[in-house]
Design an enzyme around this catalytic site. Structure first.
Site, PDB file in Angstrom:
ATOM      1  N   CYS A  10      -4.846   7.598  10.463  1.00  0.00           N
ATOM      2  CA  CYS A  10      -4.423   6.807  11.639  1.00  0.00           C
ATOM      3  C   CYS A  10      -3.589   7.616  12.625  1.00  0.00           C
ATOM      4  O   CYS A  10      -3.461   7.236  13.791  1.00  0.00           O
ATOM      5  CB  CYS A  10      -3.649   5.566  11.196  1.00  0.00           C
ATOM      6  SG  CYS A  10      -4.638   4.471  10.167  1.00  0.00           S
ATOM      7  N   HIS A  70       0.241   3.005  17.515  1.00  0.00           N
ATOM      8  CA  HIS A  70      -0.919   2.786  16.649  1.00  0.00           C
ATOM      9  C   HIS A  70      -0.999   1.292  16.375  1.00  0.00           C
ATOM     10  O   HIS A  70      -0.012   0.655  16.010  1.00  0.00           O
ATOM     11  CB  HIS A  70      -0.743   3.579  15.356  1.00  0.00           C
ATOM     12  CG  HIS A  70      -1.733   3.220  14.300  1.00  0.00           C
ATOM     13  ND1 HIS A  70      -3.070   3.059  14.562  1.00  0.00           N
ATOM     14  CD2 HIS A  70      -1.573   2.989  12.977  1.00  0.00           C
ATOM     15  CE1 HIS A  70      -3.692   2.740  13.435  1.00  0.00           C
ATOM     16  NE2 HIS A  70      -2.822   2.682  12.463  1.00  0.00           N
ATOM     17  N   ASN A  83      -7.027  -2.723  13.105  1.00  0.00           N
ATOM     18  CA  ASN A  83      -6.629  -1.324  12.936  1.00  0.00           C
ATOM     19  C   ASN A  83      -7.873  -0.435  12.991  1.00  0.00           C
ATOM     20  O   ASN A  83      -8.681  -0.443  12.063  1.00  0.00           O
ATOM     21  CB  ASN A  83      -5.899  -1.180  11.591  1.00  0.00           C
ATOM     22  CG  ASN A  83      -5.387   0.223  11.348  1.00  0.00           C
ATOM     23  OD1 ASN A  83      -5.782   1.173  12.031  1.00  0.00           O
ATOM     24  ND2 ASN A  83      -4.504   0.369  10.385  1.00  0.00           N
TER      25      ASN A  83
HETATM   26  O1  UT7 Z   1      -2.294   2.466   9.673  1.00  0.00           O
HETATM   27  C1  UT7 Z   1      -1.486   2.285   8.580  1.00  0.00           C
HETATM   28  C2  UT7 Z   1      -2.295   1.449   7.680  1.00  0.00           C
HETATM   29  N1  UT7 Z   1      -1.810   0.256   7.144  1.00  0.00           N
HETATM   30  C3  UT7 Z   1      -0.866  -0.571   7.592  1.00  0.00           C
HETATM   31  O2  UT7 Z   1      -0.174  -0.383   8.554  1.00  0.00           O
HETATM   32  C4  UT7 Z   1      -0.673  -1.823   6.804  1.00  0.00           C
HETATM   33  C5  UT7 Z   1       0.750  -2.097   6.477  1.00  0.00           C
HETATM   34  N2  UT7 Z   1       0.920  -3.306   5.730  1.00  0.00           N
HETATM   35  C6  UT7 Z   1       0.667  -4.545   6.236  1.00  0.00           C
HETATM   36  O3  UT7 Z   1       0.226  -4.671   7.354  1.00  0.00           O
HETATM   37  C7  UT7 Z   1       1.002  -5.747   5.380  1.00  0.00           C
HETATM   38  O4  UT7 Z   1       1.684  -5.327   4.241  1.00  0.00           O
HETATM   39  C8  UT7 Z   1      -0.254  -6.576   4.984  1.00  0.00           C
HETATM   40  C9  UT7 Z   1      -0.798  -7.293   6.206  1.00  0.00           C
HETATM   41  C10 UT7 Z   1      -1.305  -5.681   4.382  1.00  0.00           C
HETATM   42  C11 UT7 Z   1       0.142  -7.627   3.953  1.00  0.00           C
HETATM   43  O5  UT7 Z   1       1.170  -8.451   4.458  1.00  0.00           O
HETATM   44  P1  UT7 Z   1       2.443  -8.790   3.534  1.00  0.00           P
HETATM   45  O6  UT7 Z   1       3.287  -9.726   4.304  1.00  0.00           O
HETATM   46  O7  UT7 Z   1       3.047  -7.492   3.090  1.00  0.00           O
HETATM   47  O8  UT7 Z   1       1.787  -9.572   2.339  1.00  0.00           O
HETATM   48  P2  UT7 Z   1       1.812  -9.229   0.766  1.00  0.00           P
HETATM   49  O9  UT7 Z   1       1.004  -8.009   0.510  1.00  0.00           O
HETATM   50  O10 UT7 Z   1       3.222  -9.284   0.286  1.00  0.00           O
HETATM   51  O11 UT7 Z   1       1.044 -10.475   0.206  1.00  0.00           O
HETATM   52  C12 UT7 Z   1       1.592 -11.794   0.262  1.00  0.00           C
HETATM   53  C13 UT7 Z   1       0.590 -12.756  -0.378  1.00  0.00           C
HETATM   54  C14 UT7 Z   1       0.113 -12.283  -1.751  1.00  0.00           C
HETATM   55  O12 UT7 Z   1      -0.033 -13.417  -2.554  1.00  0.00           O
HETATM   56  P3  UT7 Z   1       1.089 -13.803  -3.648  1.00  0.00           P
HETATM   57  O13 UT7 Z   1       1.165 -12.609  -4.558  1.00  0.00           O
HETATM   58  O14 UT7 Z   1       2.339 -14.024  -2.840  1.00  0.00           O
HETATM   59  O15 UT7 Z   1       0.532 -15.012  -4.267  1.00  0.00           O
HETATM   60  C15 UT7 Z   1      -1.255 -11.700  -1.461  1.00  0.00           C
HETATM   61  O16 UT7 Z   1      -2.122 -11.778  -2.569  1.00  0.00           O
HETATM   62  O17 UT7 Z   1      -0.580 -12.825   0.451  1.00  0.00           O
HETATM   63  C16 UT7 Z   1      -1.752 -12.582  -0.354  1.00  0.00           C
HETATM   64  N3  UT7 Z   1      -2.764 -11.967   0.487  1.00  0.00           N
HETATM   65  C17 UT7 Z   1      -3.594 -12.697   1.242  1.00  0.00           C
HETATM   66  N4  UT7 Z   1      -3.724 -14.026   1.407  1.00  0.00           N
HETATM   67  C18 UT7 Z   1      -4.674 -14.447   2.270  1.00  0.00           C
HETATM   68  C19 UT7 Z   1      -3.017 -10.652   0.672  1.00  0.00           C
HETATM   69  N5  UT7 Z   1      -4.039 -10.520   1.533  1.00  0.00           N
HETATM   70  C20 UT7 Z   1      -4.418 -11.766   1.912  1.00  0.00           C
HETATM   71  C21 UT7 Z   1      -5.386 -12.281   2.777  1.00  0.00           C
HETATM   72  N6  UT7 Z   1      -5.476 -13.609   2.920  1.00  0.00           N
HETATM   73  N7  UT7 Z   1      -6.215 -11.481   3.476  1.00  0.00           N
END
Ligand code: UT7
Length: 323
Positions: free
Chosen positions: A113, A250, A280
């Site tokens: 990225c 980004h 992204n």
């Molecule tokens: O270019 C660099 C590349 N990457 C990034 O910049 C990504 C950086 N990270 C992020 O953008 C965020 O961490 C995410 C968008 C990937 C995730 O958001 P989050 O607020 O950190 O959520 P989380 O991973 O803590 O997940 C919270 C809950 C989980 O469920 P439980 O364990 O609380 O029951 C996940 O299983 O959300 C669940 N979850 C989803 N639910 C619905 C994870 N993905 C999804 C989804 N839809 N697509």
């Protein structure tokens, strides 16, 4: 002092749009969750047979047209990509041929990225050292080809697209009132490999592999690293955060953009955000956002523009440009 001035920008998104609602039919997710956690509303996806070089070609032509510069003037083509058409040759040489360019050099830069920021540093160095006068820099990605479409934590985040700029050597005074690239700061920390990587490759699995990410950890590092890179770039130029007219980050997640802006006290109306419309797009995201803000007239001649990115590796960086 020689300065690398951006003479034109181009952008291209493949025609097919995949909405959050459509994704919710494939994996256990919802439009609400994706919007709230990422700000993404839709992403563009390459069609069957459509390749990264196809996207790059459209964006490159747009940048050359806006710059009013012919292919015969180009000395160098750099493509920042993590999704090349083939393992080799470089997508840049494919693009070179398709542009009808028969001289100069072409190569790819791989910093995921952060690829466009790394490419900017390379282009600026070639221009400043007199090795090239005119450079085409493209960020182009078909990230949809790397996704595990059964993993809801990653497949909702990424999309395909390309953006491009043409840079040209111009004479400057050597101070921060010069138009062009004022500096580029690059960083990496290979110890953080496991937080974001693709589980395949020619020398390991002999497969292309799929993107794997520990999203929460990436998020945590992103705001810290990006903020540090921005501060380093601004300080080196003898400027202040308040001097920056436009932040072009980004486009990974609206919450990362908001978190960085909050940490550094950047007003949100100074941040260019296009993540809602294409997700992204890795190395394509900075030039896509840049081309948008130039085309709609937000970025004007003489303004200070700060580009920044962070991605797999980890790699991250920032580049300060006077437009
Ligand atoms: O270019 C660099 C590349 N990457 C990034 O910049 C990504 C950086 N990270 C992020 O953008 C965020 O961490 C995410 C968008 C990937 C995730 O958001 P989050 O607020 O950190 O959520 P989380 O991973 O803590 O997940 C919270 C809950 C989980 O469920 P439980 O364990 O609380 O029951 C996940 O299983 O959300 C669940 N979850 C989803 N639910 C619905 C994870 N993905 C999804 C989804 N839809 N697509």
């Amino acid at each position: 002092m020689i300065r690398s001035q951006i003479m034109g920008c181009g952008a291209f998104l493949p025609r097919t749009i995949l909405t959050n609602a459509e994704l919710a039919k494939r994996v256990d997710t919802s439009d609400d969750w994706i919007r709230e956690r990422t700000g993404i509303r839709q992403r563009h996806i390459v069609a069957k047979g459509e390749k990264t070089s196809d996207l790059a070609l459209h964006a490159a032509r747009g940048a050359l047209t806006q710059a009013g510069i012919g292919v015969d003037e180009l000395d160098l083509v750099i493509v920042a990509t993590t999704t090349p058409d083939e393992t080799f040759p470089a997508t840049a040489t494919t693009l070179q041929a398709r542009l009808g360019m028969t001289r100069g050099a072409a190569f790819d830069v791989q910093a995921v990225c952060s690829g466009f920021i790394y490419g900017m540093a390379v282009a600026d160095s070639f221009i400043k050292t007199g090795q090239a006068k005119t450079v085409l820099l493209v960020g182009a990605e078909s990230m949809s080809r790397l996704l595990d479409w059964s993993d809801r934590a990653t497949c909702v985040l990424f999309g395909d697209g390309a953006g491009a700029v043409v840079l040209q050597a111009k004479q400057g005074k050597g101070n921060s009132s010069d138009r062009g690239v004022l500096n580029t700061k690059l960083y990496s920390d290979g110890r953080l490999h496991d937080l974001l990587y693709v589980d395949g490759g020619p020398s390991s699995t002999q497969t292309t592999g799929h993107l794997r990410m520990q999203g929460k950890e990436v998020f945590r590092h992103a705001v810290t690293n990006i903020s540090a890179a921005i501060v380093a770039s601004v300080e080196e130029a003898g400027a202040a955060i308040t001097d920056i007219d436009w932040f072009v980050p980004h486009q990974a997640n609206q919450r990362i953009l908001d978190g960085t802006a909050r940490k550094l006290g950047i007003p949100t109306d100074r941040v260019v955000s296009t993540v809602a419309l294409h997700g992204n797009t890795s190395a394509a995201s900075v030039p896509l956002a840049l081309a948008t803000a130039v085309a709609d007239g937000r970025i004007k001649q003489g303004q200070l523009v700060l580009l920044e990115a962070m991605g797999g590796g980890f790699t991250w960086g920032a580049s300060l440009i006077r437009w």
